[in-house]
Design an enzyme around this catalytic site. Structure first.
Site: not given
Length: 270
Positions: A37, A105-106, A209, A239
């Site tokens: 994202f 992630s996203m 993270d 992350h």
């Protein structure tokens, strides 16, 4: 006309900075990759190049609203981001014997949505610090996000969470609140459909993270009731682990995962 010219310059500069999509036409194993994202393909580019160098066909699209300016992201819905992943999958499915999907992630949520939507066609899934929920936003606050967006258009950016000094990353320094709300809608969709995922799934999770908390991994463990799940904890990355100290572990492990499940003689292969 002036605004259109400025927009073209913005897009050109972003692409020149490394936000361009990546595609390699290789062998009969295809890999769809989805970035995070407000980020860009640059965070997954080394991983994509590694998979391509092993002979795989790789598609790493720049998702709609990303890699240009935050106002473009503000105008999108999560289904717009998913369209880029779906289109890449359709392309690879048409010319490959098997297709894996990797998401960061996203992008991990988008990868799971793809696997749930095409349970008979996705051979395997690889996730790196996937985002499907958070402990910091309760239901009451989530429901207020559309109203908040009318008052406050942006929040601070979430990029740059890398432990390794000098790692190159890109992303918006502002995040549109409306787009953040769309992300929460994606989360809800994916959580509801996790039991539909049957593809074997490899999950990499950073022990530290600062963007995605442990709630996402908990939800995935609970929801993937019909798929093999293997989890690895990364001890030396934050992350954006795909460009951090543990990147090589992710590259090698995901390639081995694809070799294992891409072998049609394996009992778990598609």
């Amino acid at each position: 006309m002036h605004d259109s010219s400025d927009r073209r310059d913005t897009i050109r500069d972003a692409l020149a900075a490394g936000s361009a999509p990546f595609a390699v036409r290789g062998g009969r194993t295809g890999v769809v990759m989805a970035h995070g994202f407000a980020g860009t393909p640059i965070n997954l580019r080394p991983w994509a190049e590694h998979l391509a160098s092993a002979g795989h066909s790789v598609e790493l699209p720049l998702l709609r609203g990303h890699g240009t300016r935050w106002e473009d992201l503000e105008a999108t819905r999560w289904s717009d981001w998913y369209q880029g992943v779906e289109a890449a999958f359709a392309d690879l499915r048409g010319r490959c014997d098997r297709v894996f999907v990797c998401g960061f992630s996203m992008g991990g949520a988008l990868a799971l949505h793809l696997a749930a939507t095409h349970p008979d066609a996705v051979t395997g899934v690889v996730l790196v610090n996937p985002s499907v929920g958070t402990r910091s936003l309760g239901p009451r606050l989530l429901n207020r996000v559309p109203a908040i967006a009318r008052i406050k258009r942006t929040s601070h950016g979430i990029g740059g969470d890398v432990k390794k000094p000098g790692a190159r990353t890109t992303g918006y320094d502002k995040v549109p609140v409306r787009a953040a709300y769309q992300l929460t809608r994606l989360w809800r969709t994916v959580r509801d459909e996790l039991p539909r995922v049957v593809a074997p799934t490899l999950l990499y999770r950073s022990r530290v993270d600062h963007v995605v908390d442990g709630r996402s991994a908990e939800l995935i463990r609970a929801g993937l009731r019909n798929a093999e799940l293997r989890e690895h904890v990364l001890d030396d990355s934050f992350h954006i682990a795909t460009i951090d100290h543990d990147a090589e572990e992710i590259f090698a492990g995901s390639l081995e995962w694809m070799r294992t499940y891409g072998d049609t003689t394996h009992p778990g292969a598609a």
